[in-house]
Design an enzyme around this catalytic site. Structure first.
Site: not given
Ligand code: DQA
Length: 151
Positions: A9-10, A17, A22, A72, A75, A96, A98, A105
């Site tokens: 998501p997102n 964003r 990011y 990835n 959240a 995984e 990020h 963070r």
């Molecule tokens: C993320 C880190 C997550 O905590 C966050 O909710 C994201 C992006 C990252 O790529 O840094 O949506 O996965």
């Protein structure tokens, strides 16, 4: 070699964003970078804001259609036992990724303690966090190594 790259998501909003966290590259930029860096690897790219769609796509790796998965989970990383179970079921390695350093963070003034925990990481081969878009390239390199190890 066929690798599935799944973004949660997102992450469709990358580039717009919170660029201070990011960066300014879009998801298409990241996908193109992978294709360019690994011309001999076949990639399938998938992004969804929906947990079920992500799980359905992960399940498509059950029959070893792919040699590995880069994930990835956005959240969902922090609370989705359903995504975790889907990863745990897979017979191929999952890395995984990020973009941001989720551990840093969690320590930061923003007080985002919830980012410290990944419920997915314990069922992955490895976690790459904080390298920005380069993290995806590192994850693919890890999968290439992992696949050679098991041959
Ligand atoms: C993320 C880190 C997550 O905590 C966050 O909710 C994201 C992006 C990252 O790529 O840094 O949506 O996965």
């Amino acid at each position: 070699m066929h690798i599935l790259v799944v973004n949660g998501p997102n992450l469709n909003l990358l580039g717009r964003r919170e660029p201070e966290i990011y960066g300014t590259q879009t998801l298409a930029d990241i996908d193109n970078e992978l294709t360019k860096t690994f011309p001999d690897v076949r990639f399938t790219f998938f992004q969804s804001n929906h947990e079920g769609a992500i799980i359905d796509t992960l399940q498509s790796a059950m029959d070893r259609t792919y040699n590995g998965v880069v994930l990835n989970p956005g959240a969902f990383t922090h609370y989705s036992y359903a995504v975790r179970d889907a990863v745990a079921a897979l017979p191929v390695p999952v890395i995984e990724v990020h973009l941001s350093n989720i551990h840093l963070r969690a320590e930061s003034a923003a007080g985002e303690e919830f980012r410290r925990l990944s419920v997915i990481a314990p069922v992955c081969k490895a976690q790459v966090s904080g390298f920005g878009p380069a993290g995806y390239v590192l994850a693919v390199r890890m999968l290439l190594n992992a696949t050679t190890e098991t041959q």
